[in-house]
Every structure is written in C-alpha cells, then in structure tokens.
Design a protein around this motif. Structure first.
Motif, mmCIF file in Angstrom:
data_model
loop_
_atom_site.group_PDB
_atom_site.id
_atom_site.type_symbol
_atom_site.label_atom_id
_atom_site.label_comp_id
_atom_site.label_asym_id
_atom_site.label_seq_id
_atom_site.Cartn_x
_atom_site.Cartn_y
_atom_site.Cartn_z
ATOM 1 N N GLU A 22 -58.967 21.095 -44.581
ATOM 2 C CA GLU A 22 -59.571 21.355 -43.279
ATOM 3 C C GLU A 22 -58.852 22.523 -42.622
ATOM 4 O OE1 GLU A 22 -59.517 17.715 -41.025
ATOM 5 O OE2 GLU A 22 -61.484 17.189 -41.819
ATOM 6 N N ASP B 252 -59.001 25.712 -39.264
ATOM 7 C CA ASP B 252 -59.440 25.978 -37.889
ATOM 8 C C ASP B 252 -60.281 27.241 -37.747
ATOM 9 O OD1 ASP B 252 -58.124 23.740 -36.724
ATOM 10 O OD2 ASP B 252 -56.232 24.828 -36.849
ATOM 11 N N THR B 253 -60.369 28.044 -38.818
ATOM 12 C CA THR B 253 -61.092 29.308 -38.743
ATOM 13 C C THR B 253 -62.087 29.421 -39.894
ATOM 14 O OG1 THR B 253 -59.498 30.522 -40.090
ATOM 15 C CG2 THR B 253 -59.083 30.464 -37.722
ATOM 16 N N THR B 254 -63.055 30.296 -39.732
ATOM 17 C CA THR B 254 -64.071 30.491 -40.771
ATOM 18 C C THR B 254 -63.605 31.468 -41.833
ATOM 19 O OG1 THR B 254 -65.133 32.217 -39.454
ATOM 20 C CG2 THR B 254 -65.996 29.961 -39.241
ATOM 21 N N LEU C 209 -64.406 23.592 -42.179
ATOM 22 C CA LEU C 209 -64.087 23.832 -40.783
ATOM 23 C C LEU C 209 -63.903 22.498 -40.070
ATOM 24 C CD1 LEU C 209 -63.743 26.247 -38.835
ATOM 25 C CD2 LEU C 209 -66.146 25.926 -38.209
ATOM 26 N N LYS C 210 -62.757 22.344 -39.386
ATOM 27 C CA LYS C 210 -62.481 21.098 -38.649
ATOM 28 C C LYS C 210 -63.503 20.918 -37.541
ATOM 29 C CE LYS C 210 -57.478 20.977 -39.188
ATOM 30 N NZ LYS C 210 -56.183 21.062 -38.482
ATOM 31 N N ALA D 283 -63.519 22.955 -34.057
ATOM 32 C CA ALA D 283 -62.904 24.271 -34.209
ATOM 33 C C ALA D 283 -63.899 25.341 -33.788
ATOM 34 C CB ALA D 283 -62.465 24.497 -35.649
ATOM 35 N N GLU D 284 -63.375 26.405 -33.219
ATOM 36 C CA GLU D 284 -64.248 27.472 -32.720
ATOM 37 C C GLU D 284 -64.811 28.347 -33.813
ATOM 38 O OE1 GLU D 284 -63.002 29.626 -29.374
ATOM 39 O OE2 GLU D 284 -62.047 27.923 -28.440
ATOM 40 N N GLY D 285 -64.148 28.387 -34.951
ATOM 41 C CA GLY D 285 -64.666 29.166 -36.069
ATOM 42 C C GLY D 285 -64.386 30.638 -36.003
ATOM 43 N N HIS E 173 -59.118 34.948 -37.793
ATOM 44 C CA HIS E 173 -57.946 35.625 -37.240
ATOM 45 C C HIS E 173 -57.659 36.878 -37.994
ATOM 46 C CE1 HIS E 173 -56.823 31.498 -35.633
ATOM 47 N NE2 HIS E 173 -57.004 32.284 -34.609
#
Length: 60
Positions: free
Chosen positions: A10, A12-14, A51-52, A55-57, A60
């Motif tokens: 899992e 936090d980012t795409t 993606l959790k 999470a905003e996706g 970074h």
C-alpha cells in the motif's frame, strides 16, 4: 507446486519506484505510474502497488 501470490504494497502516491528490494538480486529500478485503477504492477517482480484508501494520489 504452489505459486506464491505477488506481494501487495500500500502506498500514498500514484507514482512509485520498484527495484525488487533484493539488492544485487533485485531488478533494474523502474518508475511506475498508476492509472485510474488505483494500482500498478511491476513488470519485473509482479509486486502490486495499491493506493491507500483516503490517499490523495499526488506523485512526489
């Protein structure tokens, strides 16, 4: 002979980076981008990055 299921990680980012986490036994570093599905699989080691929830996706 049983086949192990691919590892699911899992995130936090795409946008994710995978190198197989095996040091010298890993694979070349690859940068993966999730589509609308909310997951992406590594073409080398079949790890699935998901993606959790919540999470905003944003990459970074």
């Amino acid at each position: 002979m049983a086949v192990e299921a691919p590892e699911i990680i899992e995130v936090d980012t795409t946008r994710v980076v995978c190198d197989g986490s095996g040091g010298a036994l890993g694979h070349p570093r690859v940068y993966l981008e999730m589509g609308d599905e909310g997951f992406v699989e590594c073409p080398y080691c079949d790890r699935r990055y998901v993606l959790k929830a919540g999470a905003e996706g944003q990459g970074h």
